[in-house]
Design an enzyme around this catalytic site. Structure first.
Site, short mmCIF file in Angstrom:
data_model
loop_
_atom_site.label_atom_id
_atom_site.label_comp_id
_atom_site.label_asym_id
_atom_site.label_seq_id
_atom_site.Cartn_x
_atom_site.Cartn_y
_atom_site.Cartn_z
N GLU A 36 2.81 -18.03 11.55
CA GLU A 36 1.66 -18.02 10.65
C GLU A 36 1.82 -18.98 9.47
O GLU A 36 1.03 -18.99 8.55
CB GLU A 36 1.44 -16.59 10.12
CG GLU A 36 1.15 -15.58 11.24
CD GLU A 36 0.78 -14.18 10.73
OE1 GLU A 36 0.89 -13.92 9.52
OE2 GLU A 36 0.37 -13.36 11.59
N CYS A 47 3.45 3.38 20.16
CA CYS A 47 3.91 2.24 20.96
C CYS A 47 2.98 1.04 20.95
O CYS A 47 3.41 -0.09 21.14
CB CYS A 47 4.11 2.67 22.42
SG CYS A 47 4.88 4.28 22.63
N ASP A 62 -9.00 0.42 5.39
CA ASP A 62 -8.00 -0.67 5.40
C ASP A 62 -8.63 -2.00 5.02
O ASP A 62 -8.24 -3.05 5.52
CB ASP A 62 -7.28 -0.77 6.76
CG ASP A 62 -6.11 -1.75 6.76
OD1 ASP A 62 -5.56 -2.01 5.67
OD2 ASP A 62 -5.75 -2.25 7.84
CA CA Z 1 -3.33 -2.95 5.91
#
Ligand code: CA
Length: 744
Positions: free
Chosen positions: A105, A644, A341
């Site tokens: 990134e 997972c 979020d």
């Molecule tokens: Ca976050």
């Protein structure tokens, strides 16, 4: 036909320990002749960046001195040797294989002919920017088990440079200063409590001889802050917390006291509160204001985090600090009382714009919540905000109050709800760019929904994700038509946005979501790498595709441009991964087939060629037989999506960076419990989960893998595969490539 699982791949699930990977063999290379002196300014000392140089960056456009090129972070280059007329002749000058399989990134810096960039596990590389020769590398040797605290892959977004030193933040929370000439450690500071789930993935910034660094970890539960260290010796200059701590203790400052009044309940500070500053900062030297982008709450769910409401300052906010001492100046909260979020850590661009006949000093951001904001950066005053992507959590931002008007139907405490944008955001960390010639901001947009539900059994666990959100809602639908519709609903595009008129001017629709960050140039171009394994250039005024090159791997990072000896280059780091990259399948039907990362550099008339990739596509193998029940596989699906899927992929479709469990061998199945609970693969970075999973739980996950794989095989043999070949190739096959060529 009963098809129990599928493919979706936009699941964002918790926990995980995405650490299973080899790393690069990053022994320091023999110190080569530094390429210093081949660039324009200040020959001699390597990495010799100063405030004066950054402030006057346009006088030396051949360099890229700080992650956003300039303090205003416009990511616009005045170089125009490569332009819309001749860009068709752009070709590969050199490339370098990183040898790592995880997401890349980083934005490279280029200083006087040397390129400094980073890879997975916070490794730093210095290359001769003209020839590609590796000058040195530094591996901070992050303990692999710390990756379990990296919500979104063991990525790193690049370095800062200052007066002969190169600075990198590491996944385990250190800030390391390296000598720019040879990569040797000058000093190193632990910036976090390493017993807590903190990580660093963002690039440091240097202002006034101080290196500023934040951290991540709000998915797990930490208290966010930024710290400034003196660049010379690493001594701490100041620290600013973004959320209040234990209210029975004295507040650090007045801002924390004010913030504490916007939190409710008696428990919020115990989980940390969140508000991590994990990526974006920008700086106005005239105002002496440092802007930090603040993230989501710990946990996400506000009914658990702050029962009784409250805005929960400074979550999801842009905060302006005095660069001398880190004291609070102003804040603007994009999502009061965030519960989805919706971080405001996204890229912040400073510019001076004519708005209603007035020259305004603005700061611009497209945070995850889907609105594009223009604020007055002198004082944080709201100017305007409009949706840059479909938004369902709010109807609009009220121009009078500057606050979003929530849609009552966006609350998932009682009923699970599909909401846009997803926790990935309408825009994530992928850098935007502002072109002063067109006056447009270019946004790498993600367009996908997420089904939120409340986790009614929420219990804080310090080593796992603590979101208060029920990830069982993200288990892919068992109805084939719903699956197909859900897959079609995952999109991404490049948006050219007029920040004054607050509207889109043009759009380039992409085949997939999670495309790369952006660069604009005086050559009239916008560069972007794509998830489908291509690097491309578009005209800045109309978005016409004028050049593209296949690179064999998905690109998520942002490109840069620079010049050496009078020749202009364009560089990008390619490597699929990151949050969405790990949790979703790879678009194999395009060109994203190389699992290792790669640094690519282009110039007009470049003569280098990429090696041919031998790729075979392997259909799903039949898993071993296993006796199970629907009850057991349902339980396994839930546990898999809890523990997972962030690493191994939603609906079992992996990115390829980490094992796709549908392809697990008979031996792996044989040793399943020993791996999952016994820690048999800890040396490979697969942590053990015996603290959260019992023997019956591990067996249920295995039963889910076996049953879902069989169901996917049946689905892939059905007429759906013929009708939607490209959509389903990701779920039905895996690219198996030849061994990676040796790094050159
Ligand atoms: Ca976050």
């Amino acid at each position: 036909m009963s098809v129990r699982t599928l493919v979706i791949g936009f699941t964002l699930v918790w926990l995980s320990a995405c650490s299973q990977e080899q790393t690069t063999s990053s022994e320091s290379a023999a110190p080569a002749e530094a390429a210093a002196g081949t660039g324009a300014a200040t020959p001699g000392a390597a990495g010799n960046v100063s405030a004066e140089r950054i402030i006057n960056a346009d006088k030396e456009p051949g360099n890229w001195l700080t992650t956003g090129r300039t303090y205003d972070e416009q990511r616009y280059s005045p170089l125009d040797q490569i332009n819309r007329e001749n860009v068709k002749d752009l070709d590969l000058a050199w490339y370098w294989d990183t040898g790592t399989r995880r997401g890349l990134e980083a934005t490279p810096l280029v200083i006087d002919g040397v390129m400094y960039t980073t890879g997975a596990w916070s490794v730093v590389w210095a290359h001769n920017a003209k020839t590609g020769e590796l000058i040195w590398s530094h591996d901070p040797n992050v303990p692999r088990e710390h990756a379990r605290y990296a919500c979104c892959d063991v990525v790193n977004r690049g370095v800062a440079a200052w007066k002969g030193k190169i600075f990198v933040g590491t996944i385990d929370g250190r800030l390391v200063a390296l000598n720019a000439t040879d990569g040797k450690v000058a000093w190193e500071k632990v910036t976090v409590d390493q017993s807590k789930p903190y990580t660093i993935t963002g690039a440091p910034r240097v202002v006034k001889d101080k290196v500023v660094i934040g951290n991540g970890g709000a998915e797990y539960g930490v208290r966010g802050y930024v710290t400034a260290y003196n660049a010379e010796d690493g001594s701490e200059a100041w620290r600013f917390y973004t959320v209040p701590g234990d209210p029975s203790q004295p507040f650090e400052n007045k801002a924390m006291e004010t913030a504490a009044a916007t939190w409710r309940g008696s428990e919020w500070w115990k989980v940390g509160g969140g508000g991590t500053v994990w990526d974006s900062m920008s700086y106005d030297p005239e105002l002496n204001q440092l802007y930090i982008g603040v993230g989501n709450g710990s946990p996400w769910n506000r009914y658990i985090r702050s029962p009784g409401g409250g805005d929960n300052l400074f979550l999801s906010s842009i905060v302006a600090l005095n660069a001398d001492d880190g004291s609070y100046v102003w804040h603007y909260q994009t999502t009061p009382g965030d519960t989805w979020d919706y971080t405001a850590v996204q890229h912040m661009i400073l510019a001076d714009l004519d708005i209603n006949g007035q020259k305004r000093k603005v700061i611009m951001q497209a945070p995850k919540n889907g609105f594009f904001y223009v604020l007055d950066r002198t004082n944080g005053e709201f100017i305007s905000a409009e949706a840059y992507v479909p938004v369902t959590w709010a109807t609009h931002v009220d121009p009078e109050t500057g606050k979003p008007v929530e849609n009552p139907d966006a609350h998932y405490a009682n009923d699970p709800k599909k909401i846009r944008p997803a926790p990935y955001g309408g825009h994530n960390w992928h850098p935007m760019t502002f072109h002063p010639g067109t006056g447009l901001v270019y946004i790498p947009v993600l367009d996908l929904p997420f089904k939120y539900g409340q986790d009614n059994a929420f219990k804080y666990n310090p080593t796992e994700w603590n979101t208060g959100v029920d990830f069982g809602q993200t288990i892919p639908s068992s109805d084939p038509d719903t699956m197909i519709a859900d897959l079609k609903d995952i999109k991404g595009y490049l948006s050219a946005w007029d920040p004054v008129a607050q509207k889109e001017v043009w759009r380039v629709q992409h085949a997939m979501s999670w495309n790369g960050g952006l660069l604009s140039t005086a050559g009239g171009l916008v560069f972007q790498g794509r998830a489908d394994g291509h690097f491309a250039a578009y005209t800045a005024d109309t978005g016409q595709l004028v050049w593209e090159a296949p690179v064999q791997v998905g690109i998520i990072a942002a490109p840069v441009t620079y010049s050496v000896d009078g020749e202009q280059y364009v560089a990008v780091v390619a490597g699929w991964g990151g949050a969405y990259g790990l949790a979703s399948g790879v678009p194999r039907h395009h060109n994203n087939v190389l699992e290792e990362g790669r640094l690519l550099v282009y110039k007009l008339g470049g003569k280098q060629e990429l090696p041919k990739q031998e790729v075979a596509f392997i259909d799903l193998p039949k898993p071993p037989a296993m006796e199970t029940t629907k009850e057991e596989t349902d339980k396994g699906a839930l546990l898999y999506h809890q523990y997972c899927s962030v690493c191994h992929g939603g609906g079992l479709v992996s990115s390829g960076s980490l094992p796709d469990l549908r392809y697990a061998s008979a031996d792996t199945h044989q040793a399943f419990d020993a791996i999952v609970r016994g820690g048999a693969f800890q040396g490979k970075g697969m942590p053990k989960f015996d603290h959260v999973l019992g023997e019956a739980d591990a067996r249920a996950i295995q039963a889910y893998i076996v049953t879902a794989t069989n169901n996917t095989i049946a689905f892939c043999e059905s007429e759906y595969r013929k009708n939607f070949p490209e959509l389903l190739d990701t779920a039905c096959t895996r690219a198996n490539k030849a061994p990676a060529p040796a790094a050159q």
